[in-house]
Design an enzyme around this catalytic site. Structure first.
Site, PDB file in Angstrom:
ATOM      1  CB  THR A  14      -0.937  -0.029   1.221  1.00  0.00           C
ATOM      2  OG1 THR A  14      -1.787  -1.152   1.065  1.00  0.00           O
ATOM      3  CG2 THR A  14      -1.778   1.218   1.338  1.00  0.00           C
ATOM      4  CB  SER A  61       2.443  -8.082   1.017  1.00  0.00           C
ATOM      5  OG  SER A  61       1.399  -7.976   1.958  1.00  0.00           O
ATOM      6  CB  THR A  94       0.575  -3.896   6.253  1.00  0.00           C
ATOM      7  OG1 THR A  94      -0.715  -3.821   5.637  1.00  0.00           O
ATOM      8  CG2 THR A  94       1.250  -2.543   6.216  1.00  0.00           C
ATOM      9  CG  ASP A  95      -2.677  -7.446   3.484  1.00  0.00           C
ATOM     10  OD1 ASP A  95      -2.973  -6.658   4.396  1.00  0.00           O
ATOM     11  OD2 ASP A  95      -3.265  -7.455   2.385  1.00  0.00           O
TER      12      ASP A  95
END
Ligand code: ASP
Length: 324
Positions: A14, A61, A94-95
């Site tokens: 992101t 990700s 971030t996932d």
């Protein structure tokens, strides 16, 4: 003071995401902006470090793969071994950031700071969090002492250990938490202020190396209605299985009955927990399994893969889980 040389490897996420409007915080595409654009957007970086960038990949990700992990670990090791690099920053979605961070924490052998960062809001958003996160990640990577504590995630002015950090919120900027052990500290006035250190093995103290290929390991989530057939199906062709178990790493009895013959044939079963805290430890009822300690199932899977690349001996694998 001479500025530190910081190498930024960009993986997408992101922080490199774009939406059609400034108020769109969820319907954006991750992994759109190049490393050059990311660095140009934060001219302040030059006040703190000599920054060099490289586009490693540019993905959401959710699309991170084990093959990419293996080449990322090699690339980070190569860069860390260079005399003209003082610290490394990796921008990442971030996932799966906590998984990549833990994989690198175990497989990259360096005492130089390695910091992952990203953002929860796309670059196009009002109050995008990416630029400050990137600046603070570079500041953190410029602080030599940080390397003593293994791979870190710096997000939302907080410094986390890769071993303990988890993404806890789907959209909020304060998503990363060390739910069980807390954070290492905070970013303040351009550098980390730390209060704790991880005692588990990592980076410079890790004896685990990234193999050419990771052994196949699956994670099975326990719930009311999980059947023996579900588990047999998931275990097929796998060297190991991690159970996100009920309570203290438990499972429905038919599932346990199905796992035992598979374990006799060599399947290594690690009991972790789906609960949000606590440890899983040995109990006689589940003799022959390995216990995940306080690792989340997704991190236990990584450690099991690396352990299996070294040994298939259950006791040695348990010793690895007790040390990392
Ligand atoms: N889906 C994005 C990713 O993980 C989410 C983010 O970066 O915050 O790439």
């Amino acid at each position: 003071m001479e500025k530190k040389k910081i190498y930024v490897l960009a993986c997408g996420g992101t922080i490199a995401g774009r939406a059609a409007s400034a108020d769109d915080l969820t319907g954006y595409a991750a992994g759109q902006t190049s490393i050059d654009e990311l660095l140009e957007a934060v001219p302040k970086l030059a006040d703190y470090a000599d920054v060099q960038g490289e586009q490693f990949c540019n993905i959401d990700s959710s699309d991170m793969t084990e093959a990419l992990w293996l080449s990322l670990a090699n690339r980070v090791q190569e860069i860390a071994d260079r005399e003209d690099v003082d610290g490394i920053v990796i921008t990442h979605g971030t996932d799966t950031m906590e998984e990549t961070a833990y994989f690198l924490d175990l497989t990259v052998h360096t005492i130089k700071p390695v910091v992952l960062t990203g953002s929860m809001r796309p670059a196009t958003a009002i109050s995008a969090d990416g630029p400050l996160n990137l600046l603070e990640a570079v500041q953190a990577a410029s602080w030599t002492d940080l390397g003593k504590y293994g791979v870190a995630i710096v997000m939302n002015s907080t410094v986390h250990s890769a071993r303990f950090v988890e993404k806890t919120d789907t959209t909020h900027v304060d998503t990363f938490k060390g739910r069980q052990m807390g954070c290492l500290g905070y970013m303040q006035d351009g550098r980390p202020r730390l209060y704790q250190q991880p005692l588990r093995k990592h980076t410079w103290s890790s004896d685990l190396a990234a193999p050419k290929e990771l052994p196949a390991v699956a994670v099975v989530y326990a719930y009311v209605g999980l059947t023996a057939d579900d588990v047999r199906h998931l275990a097929e062709g796998k060297a190991g299985l991690v159970l996100a178990g009920l309570g203290h790493g438990k499972m429905p009895e038919p599932v346990w009955q199905a796992l035992q013959p598979l374990m006799e044939q060599g399947l290594v079963v690690v009991r972790a927990a789906r609960a949000l805290g606590g440890m899983v430890t040995q109990v006689p009822a589940y003799d022959g399994t390995v216990t995940a300690d306080s690792l989340t199932p997704q991190k236990a899977k990584i450690l099991l893969q690396l352990a299996l690349a070294h040994t298939t001996d259950r006791e040695k694998i348990q010793a690895i889980f007790d040390a990392y």
